[in-house]
Design a protein around this motif. Structure first.
Motif, PDB file in Angstrom:
ATOM      1  N   ASP A   8      50.431 -16.266 -58.035  1.00 36.68           N
ATOM      2  CA  ASP A   8      49.767 -17.565 -58.144  1.00 36.68           C
ATOM      3  C   ASP A   8      49.736 -18.261 -56.789  1.00 36.68           C
ATOM      4  O   ASP A   8      48.762 -18.908 -56.429  1.00 36.68           O
ATOM      5  CB  ASP A   8      50.487 -18.451 -59.167  1.00 36.68           C
ATOM      6  N   VAL A   9      50.825 -18.109 -56.028  1.00 41.48           N
ATOM      7  CA  VAL A   9      50.894 -18.695 -54.684  1.00 41.48           C
ATOM      8  C   VAL A   9      49.843 -18.061 -53.776  1.00 41.48           C
ATOM      9  O   VAL A   9      49.156 -18.747 -53.024  1.00 41.48           O
ATOM     10  CB  VAL A   9      52.312 -18.532 -54.086  1.00 41.48           C
ATOM     11  N   MET A  10      49.707 -16.744 -53.856  1.00 41.49           N
ATOM     12  CA  MET A  10      48.709 -16.052 -53.030  1.00 41.49           C
ATOM     13  C   MET A  10      47.309 -16.575 -53.335  1.00 41.49           C
ATOM     14  O   MET A  10      46.524 -16.834 -52.421  1.00 41.49           O
ATOM     15  CB  MET A  10      48.795 -14.536 -53.254  1.00 41.49           C
ATOM     16  N   VAL A  11      47.005 -16.738 -54.611  1.00 36.52           N
ATOM     17  CA  VAL A  11      45.693 -17.253 -55.014  1.00 36.52           C
ATOM     18  C   VAL A  11      45.521 -18.689 -54.522  1.00 36.52           C
ATOM     19  O   VAL A  11      44.457 -19.062 -54.026  1.00 36.52           O
ATOM     20  CB  VAL A  11      45.499 -17.138 -56.539  1.00 36.52           C
ATOM     21  N   ALA A  12      46.572 -19.498 -54.625  1.00 28.38           N
ATOM     22  CA  ALA A  12      46.493 -20.894 -54.181  1.00 28.38           C
ATOM     23  C   ALA A  12      46.249 -20.986 -52.674  1.00 28.38           C
ATOM     24  O   ALA A  12      45.491 -21.837 -52.214  1.00 28.38           O
ATOM     25  CB  ALA A  12      47.782 -21.640 -54.540  1.00 28.38           C
ATOM     26  N   ILE A  13      46.881 -20.105 -51.926  1.00 29.25           N
ATOM     27  CA  ILE A  13      46.696 -20.099 -50.471  1.00 29.25           C
ATOM     28  C   ILE A  13      45.301 -19.594 -50.116  1.00 29.25           C
ATOM     29  O   ILE A  13      44.695 -20.046 -49.156  1.00 29.25           O
ATOM     30  CB  ILE A  13      47.788 -19.247 -49.796  1.00 29.25           C
ATOM     31  N   GLY A  14      44.810 -18.674 -50.913  1.00 28.77           N
ATOM     32  CA  GLY A  14      43.473 -18.135 -50.700  1.00 28.77           C
ATOM     33  C   GLY A  14      43.496 -16.780 -50.014  1.00 28.77           C
ATOM     34  O   GLY A  14      44.445 -16.434 -49.303  1.00 28.77           O
ATOM     35  N   TYR A  15      42.464 -16.022 -50.250  1.00 24.08           N
ATOM     36  CA  TYR A  15      42.361 -14.657 -49.725  1.00 24.08           C
ATOM     37  C   TYR A  15      42.505 -14.624 -48.199  1.00 24.08           C
ATOM     38  O   TYR A  15      43.346 -13.913 -47.653  1.00 24.08           O
ATOM     39  CB  TYR A  15      41.016 -14.046 -50.151  1.00 24.08           C
ATOM     40  N   GLU A  16      41.685 -15.386 -47.529  1.00 19.74           N
ATOM     41  CA  GLU A  16      41.661 -15.345 -46.061  1.00 19.74           C
ATOM     42  C   GLU A  16      43.012 -15.749 -45.469  1.00 19.74           C
ATOM     43  O   GLU A  16      43.548 -15.063 -44.600  1.00 19.74           O
ATOM     44  CB  GLU A  16      40.552 -16.253 -45.537  1.00 19.74           C
ATOM     45  N   ASN A  17      43.586 -16.857 -45.939  1.00 23.22           N
ATOM     46  CA  ASN A  17      44.874 -17.310 -45.409  1.00 23.22           C
ATOM     47  C   ASN A  17      45.998 -16.341 -45.744  1.00 23.22           C
ATOM     48  O   ASN A  17      46.921 -16.157 -44.955  1.00 23.22           O
ATOM     49  CB  ASN A  17      45.219 -18.707 -45.923  1.00 23.22           C
ATOM     50  N   THR A  18      45.939 -15.707 -46.910  1.00 27.62           N
ATOM     51  CA  THR A  18      46.952 -14.717 -47.269  1.00 27.62           C
ATOM     52  C   THR A  18      46.917 -13.552 -46.289  1.00 27.62           C
ATOM     53  O   THR A  18      47.954 -13.134 -45.771  1.00 27.62           O
ATOM     54  CB  THR A  18      46.754 -14.226 -48.717  1.00 27.62           C
ATOM     55  N   VAL A  19      45.737 -13.048 -46.007  1.00 26.62           N
ATOM     56  CA  VAL A  19      45.603 -11.922 -45.070  1.00 26.62           C
ATOM     57  C   VAL A  19      46.071 -12.341 -43.673  1.00 26.62           C
ATOM     58  O   VAL A  19      46.826 -11.610 -43.016  1.00 26.62           O
ATOM     59  CB  VAL A  19      44.152 -11.391 -45.046  1.00 26.62           C
ATOM     60  N   ILE A  20      45.671 -13.518 -43.227  1.00 26.66           N
ATOM     61  CA  ILE A  20      46.079 -14.003 -41.901  1.00 26.66           C
ATOM     62  C   ILE A  20      47.601 -14.114 -41.824  1.00 26.66           C
ATOM     63  O   ILE A  20      48.224 -13.673 -40.843  1.00 26.66           O
ATOM     64  CB  ILE A  20      45.409 -15.363 -41.593  1.00 26.66           C
ATOM     65  N   ARG A  21      48.211 -14.680 -42.849  1.00 26.57           N
ATOM     66  CA  ARG A  21      49.671 -14.862 -42.837  1.00 26.57           C
ATOM     67  C   ARG A  21      50.406 -13.533 -42.921  1.00 26.57           C
ATOM     68  O   ARG A  21      51.445 -13.341 -42.281  1.00 26.57           O
ATOM     69  CB  ARG A  21      50.091 -15.793 -43.975  1.00 26.57           C
ATOM     70  N   LEU A  22      49.895 -12.599 -43.697  1.00 23.76           N
ATOM     71  CA  LEU A  22      50.521 -11.279 -43.771  1.00 23.76           C
ATOM     72  C   LEU A  22      50.478 -10.575 -42.421  1.00 23.76           C
ATOM     73  O   LEU A  22      51.465  -9.978 -41.981  1.00 23.76           O
ATOM     74  CB  LEU A  22      49.849 -10.419 -44.846  1.00 23.76           C
ATOM     75  N   LYS A  23      49.348 -10.654 -41.746  1.00 25.72           N
ATOM     76  CA  LYS A  23      49.219 -10.006 -40.429  1.00 25.72           C
ATOM     77  C   LYS A  23      50.111 -10.684 -39.391  1.00 25.72           C
ATOM     78  O   LYS A  23      50.728 -10.011 -38.559  1.00 25.72           O
ATOM     79  CB  LYS A  23      47.757 -10.012 -39.979  1.00 25.72           C
TER      80      LYS A  23
END
Length: 191
Positions: A163-178
């Motif tokens: 749910d947190v990943m969805v709330a942060i959004g796809y693009e921000n999740t990928v950026i933060r993971l990288k």
């Protein structure tokens, strides 16, 4: 004699009261606390987005059952609105992993998220392939999920991960993971 004050009981009662509030009233009461937390991050030099009632509404179901007081909403959700979260390298590496395994786990988790794409970026679509990734490598699910949680939130305790990943959004999740991969890659290896 002095009165006996049970703070734990008071928080429980307050939490019950919070859960009974109509959503519009809860948003109105909780938003100033979230704003205060986000503004504190901005004062520390972080890049932030200002929380709005429309942005808070879909986040409330994630935290409502864990909300003992209205002022707790800031620390529970402010990472959604802080664009440049800080990730502590010591928290990023799960206990059973080393930095190299963390880099591999985050890299492959990023690939899974990117393969799903923005269209399939829903909580129930994210969990199965990430669990399969753990099974494929023989990792404990909790280790990968903790590394991902810290990577995208900067914290070990948050509302439900997907749910947190969805709330942060796809693009921000990928950026933060990288970004977290780079942090983990910079951790000196223990020899």
């Amino acid at each position: 004699s002095g009165a006996i004050f049970d703070a734990e009981r008071l928080e429980w009662l307050n939490g019950q009261w919070i859960r009974r509030l109509p959503q519009a009233e809860l948003i109105e009461r909780a938003l100033p606390f979230l704003l205060r937390s986000v503004e504190a991050a901005a004062a520390e030099g972080h890049e932030v987005r200002t929380p709005t009632p429309d942005a808070l509404a879909p986040l409330l179901p994630m935290v409502i059952e864990r909300l003992p007081r209205l002022d707790a909403i800031g620390p529970m959700l402010d990472f959604v609105f802080i664009e440049d979260i800080e990730v502590d390298p010591a928290l990023l590496v799960p206990k059973r992993w080393d930095a190299a395994t963390t880099v591999t786990g985050l890299s492959e988790a990023t690939q899974v998220v990117e393969a799903l794409g923005e269209v399939s970026f829903e909580a129930d679509e994210l969990e199965p392939p990430l669990r399969a990734l753990c099974e494929e490598h023989g990792w404990k699910v909790g280790d990968l999920f903790m590394a991902v949680r810290v990577a995208i939130t900067g914290r070990k305790a948050t509302p439900p991960l997907f749910d947190v990943m969805v709330a942060i959004g796809y693009e921000n999740t990928v950026i933060r993971l990288k970004a977290a991969q780079a942090i983990a890659a910079a951790i000196p290896s223990e020899e």
